[in-house]
Design a protein around this motif. Structure first.
Motif, PDB file in Angstrom:
ATOM      1  N   ARG A 128      33.261  43.224  46.823  1.00 28.98           N
ATOM      2  CA  ARG A 128      33.689  43.791  45.549  1.00 28.98           C
ATOM      3  C   ARG A 128      33.732  45.319  45.623  1.00 28.98           C
ATOM      4  O   ARG A 128      34.665  45.956  45.109  1.00 28.98           O
ATOM      5  CB  ARG A 128      32.731  43.326  44.437  1.00 28.98           C
ATOM      6  N   GLU A 133      35.139  44.750  36.466  1.00 26.54           N
ATOM      7  CA  GLU A 133      36.470  44.510  35.910  1.00 26.54           C
ATOM      8  C   GLU A 133      36.520  44.707  34.392  1.00 26.54           C
ATOM      9  O   GLU A 133      37.484  45.263  33.862  1.00 26.54           O
ATOM     10  CB  GLU A 133      36.930  43.091  36.234  1.00 26.54           C
ATOM     11  N   SER A 157      44.830  44.509  36.323  1.00 26.05           N
ATOM     12  CA  SER A 157      46.101  43.887  35.941  1.00 26.05           C
ATOM     13  C   SER A 157      47.172  44.064  37.012  1.00 26.05           C
ATOM     14  O   SER A 157      48.092  43.249  37.114  1.00 26.05           O
ATOM     15  CB  SER A 157      46.596  44.478  34.613  1.00 26.05           C
ATOM     16  N   PRO A 179      45.900  41.312  40.321  1.00 17.49           N
ATOM     17  CA  PRO A 179      45.106  40.173  39.836  1.00 17.49           C
ATOM     18  C   PRO A 179      44.694  39.222  40.953  1.00 17.49           C
ATOM     19  O   PRO A 179      43.625  38.601  40.883  1.00 17.49           O
ATOM     20  CB  PRO A 179      46.056  39.484  38.842  1.00 17.49           C
ATOM     21  N   GLN A 180      45.531  39.096  42.007  1.00 10.92           N
ATOM     22  CA  GLN A 180      45.210  38.158  43.074  1.00 10.92           C
ATOM     23  C   GLN A 180      43.944  38.568  43.820  1.00 10.92           C
ATOM     24  O   GLN A 180      43.160  37.712  44.246  1.00 10.92           O
ATOM     25  CB  GLN A 180      46.395  38.021  44.049  1.00 10.92           C
ATOM     26  N   PHE A 221      41.340  40.273  42.533  1.00 13.30           N
ATOM     27  CA  PHE A 221      40.166  40.030  41.695  1.00 13.30           C
ATOM     28  C   PHE A 221      39.924  38.538  41.491  1.00 13.30           C
ATOM     29  O   PHE A 221      38.781  38.112  41.325  1.00 13.30           O
ATOM     30  CB  PHE A 221      40.325  40.761  40.358  1.00 13.30           C
ATOM     31  N   ASP A 222      40.980  37.731  41.519  1.00  9.04           N
ATOM     32  CA  ASP A 222      40.795  36.273  41.499  1.00  9.04           C
ATOM     33  C   ASP A 222      40.083  35.820  42.774  1.00  9.04           C
ATOM     34  O   ASP A 222      39.227  34.929  42.739  1.00  9.04           O
ATOM     35  CB  ASP A 222      42.147  35.563  41.377  1.00  9.04           C
ATOM     36  N   TRP A 223      40.444  36.443  43.882  1.00 13.02           N
ATOM     37  CA  TRP A 223      39.799  36.118  45.155  1.00 13.02           C
ATOM     38  C   TRP A 223      38.323  36.510  45.121  1.00 13.02           C
ATOM     39  O   TRP A 223      37.459  35.783  45.622  1.00 13.02           O
ATOM     40  CB  TRP A 223      40.534  36.850  46.276  1.00 13.02           C
ATOM     41  N   SER A 250      36.466  36.613  42.440  1.00 19.49           N
ATOM     42  CA  SER A 250      35.806  35.634  41.568  1.00 19.49           C
ATOM     43  C   SER A 250      35.491  34.357  42.332  1.00 19.49           C
ATOM     44  O   SER A 250      34.442  33.735  42.115  1.00 19.49           O
ATOM     45  CB  SER A 250      36.696  35.322  40.360  1.00 19.49           C
ATOM     46  N   LEU A 251      36.387  33.970  43.236  1.00 17.71           N
ATOM     47  CA  LEU A 251      36.139  32.788  44.069  1.00 17.71           C
ATOM     48  C   LEU A 251      34.949  33.022  44.986  1.00 17.71           C
ATOM     49  O   LEU A 251      34.119  32.116  45.186  1.00 17.71           O
ATOM     50  CB  LEU A 251      37.391  32.465  44.886  1.00 17.71           C
TER      51      LEU A 251
END
Length: 389
Positions: free
Chosen positions: A40, A207, A239, A242-243, A245-247, A249-250
Motif C-alpha cells: 500500500r 483511500e 478514482s 481504481p484497479q 486500489f482494488d488489487w 483491497s484483495l
C-alpha cells in the motif's frame, strides 16, 4: 500477591511444540501485515509520483492536441495552498507522442515537469525503463518523437536518464520532459499548463482521506473560480487508478485470512499443550479444590502460565519478523515481477499501530480459545484425585 499468580509462577508449561507454533504464527502474521502495508505504501507513493494525489484538469482535456490549457495561477490557487493537508501544487503539461526507433513505433505520454535547472536540460528527457528496454535507448542517446495535432510536429530529444515507474505497461509509458519544452511545443505561454498535481501530506494516507481531500479541493475550485477561467475538475488518485486500489483491497483480504488462520493454528496448538498440562497436574487441581479454591481461580493459574508462554512466543515471532523487515527493506532479497506486482521486490513497511493491533487481537483470541480446555477443571473430582495422588 495473588494466590493464582503465585501458584502459576511455580508451574512450568512444557509444551515446547506449542511455544514454537506461537512464535511461527506471530512471525507469519507480522510479516503478512508489514508486506500488506508495504504494498500500500509503495503503490500509493508510486501513484503520487506519476500524477499526484489529487489532479486538477480541464473538463475537455485532450492530450492529443494543445487546445485546452488551464491557468497555473488561477484564482483558487491561494485558497488551496492554505489547506493544512496540501503539501505542494505542481503544474504539469501532458502531450501524447509517438516514438520511432528503428522498426519500433510506440505511443507514449510526455509529461512536462519543472526541472531544477531548465537551461541545462533543454530538450532532455527521462524515459521509463520499459521504453528503454523496447527501443534500446539509454542515457546520452537521441530520441525522435512525433506529435499529432492540427499538424504533425517532430522533435528530437536527448535521453538524460532512465527511471523506474510504477505503471510500465506498454500502453502507459510516461516520458518526463521539461515543462518549458512542452509549452513551446504546444505554443502556450509560461502560465498555461495541462493540469495541476496536488501532493497531500501524511495526514491523508488512506483511500478515504484522499477521496475526502479531493472532494474538498473540488468544492474550493468550484467556489473560487472566475467565470473567465477554463472550467476544471478535481479527481483523486483512487478514482484514476481504481484497479490498483482494488488489487490492494484483495491483498488486505488475503492478509485478514492469514491472520485468522494463524491465530486458529496457534490457538489449537496451545489448547493441546494446555490439556497436557492439565492432565499432568490433575492431582494439583484436586488438591486446590480440596483446599477450597474455586474453579475460576484454578483456571486462572493455568491461563496465567499459558499466557506467559504466549507472550514469549509472541516476542520471538515479532523479533524475527522485524529482523526480516529490516533485512528486506535494505537489501531487497525477495524479488517480484513488476509486470504482475507493480514493484520489483517484496515491500515491507511496519505500521506500528497495525502490528500492535494484530498482536493484541491474536493474543486475546488465543486466550479465549484456551477457555475451552479450562472447562475440564470443573470435571475433576478432588476426592478421587487426592486419594490416588
Amino acid at each position: 500477591m495473588d494466590v493464582s499468580l503465585f501458584i502459576a509462577s511455580r508451574l512450568r508449561f512444557k509444551g515446547k511444540l506449542a511455544g514454537a507454533s506461537i512464535a511461527v504464527s506471530f512471525l507469519v502474521m507480522i510479516i503478512a501485515v508489514t508486506v500488506s502495508s508495504g504494498f500500500r505504501h509503495e503503490i500509493s507513493k508510486g501513484i503520487s509520483a506519476i500524477a499526484g494525489d489529487v489532479q486538477i484538469t480541464p473538463h475537455d482535456m485532450n492530450v492529443l492536441n494543445e487546445k485546452s490549457p488551464i491557468d497555473a495561477n488561477a484564482s483558487y490557487i491561494p485558497h488551496l495552498k492554505d489547506l493544512d493537508f496540501v503539501e505542494s501544487i505542481n503544474p504539469v503539461v501532458y502531450r501524447a507522442g509517438i516514438v520511432k526507433e528503428g522498426e519500433n513505433i510506440h505511443g507514449v505520454l510526455f509529461k512536462g515537469v519543472e526541472w531544477e535547472n531548465d537551461d541545462s536540460v533543454r530538450m532532455r528527457i527521462s524515459i521509463p525503463s520499459r521504453l528503454a528496454e523496447i527501443t534500446g535507448l539509454g542515457a546520452g542517446d537521441k530520441m525522435t518523437a512525433y506529435f499529432v495535432g492540427d499538424k504533425i510536429k517532430a522533435r528530437c530529444f536527448i535521453v538524460d536518464s532512465v527511471h523506474e515507474s510504477l505503471v510500465q505497461t506498454d500502453d502507459k509509458l510516461i516520458v518526463l520532459a521539461s515543462i518549458e519544452d512542452l509549452q513551446r511545443l504546444n505554443g502556450w505561454e509560461a502560465g498555461q499548463v495541462s493540469a495541476l498535481e496536488i501532493m497531500l501530506n501524511a495526514s491523508c494516507s488512506d483511500e478515504k482521506s484522499v477521496k475526502e481531500a479531493s472532494a474538498h479541493i473540488g468544492a474550493i475550485v468550484n467556489g473560487y473560480s472566475f467565470d473567465s477561467e477554463h472550467p476544471v475538475v478535481a479527481s483523486s488518485s483512487v478514482s484514476r487508478y481504481p484497479q490498483l486500489f482494488d488489487w490492494l483491497s484483495l491483498i488486505d483480504f488475503n492478509v485478514l485470512f492469514v491472520l485468522i488462520l494463524m491465530t486458529i493454528v496457534a490457538g489449537f496448538n496451545m489448547i493441546s499443550g494446555l490439556l497436557i498440562m492439565l492432565f499432568e497436574n490433575i492431582s494439583t487441581i484436586g488438591l486446590l479444590k480440596a483446599l477450597g479454591m474455586k474453579d475460576s481461580s484454578i483456571a486462572k493459574v493455568f491461563l496465567s502460565s499459558a499466557s506467559l508462554l504466549i507472550l514469549k512466543g509472541m516476542a520471538v515471532g515479532n523479533a524475527l519478523a522485524l529482523i526480516f523487515c529490516f533485512v528486506q527493506s535494505n537489501m531487497h532479497l525477495l524479488k517480484l515481477d513488476p509486470a504482475n506486482y507493480f514493484v520489483s521486490f517484496v515491500p515491507v513497511y511496519p505500521e506500528w499501530g497495525l502490528v500492535l493491533a494484530a498482536d493484541l487481537v491474536a493474543f486475546v483470541s488465543i486466550l479465549l480459545l484456551l477457555l475451552i480446555p479450562c472447562l475440564f477443571i470443573s470435571k475433576v473430582d478432588p476426592a478421587n484425585t487426592v486419594r490416588y495422588a
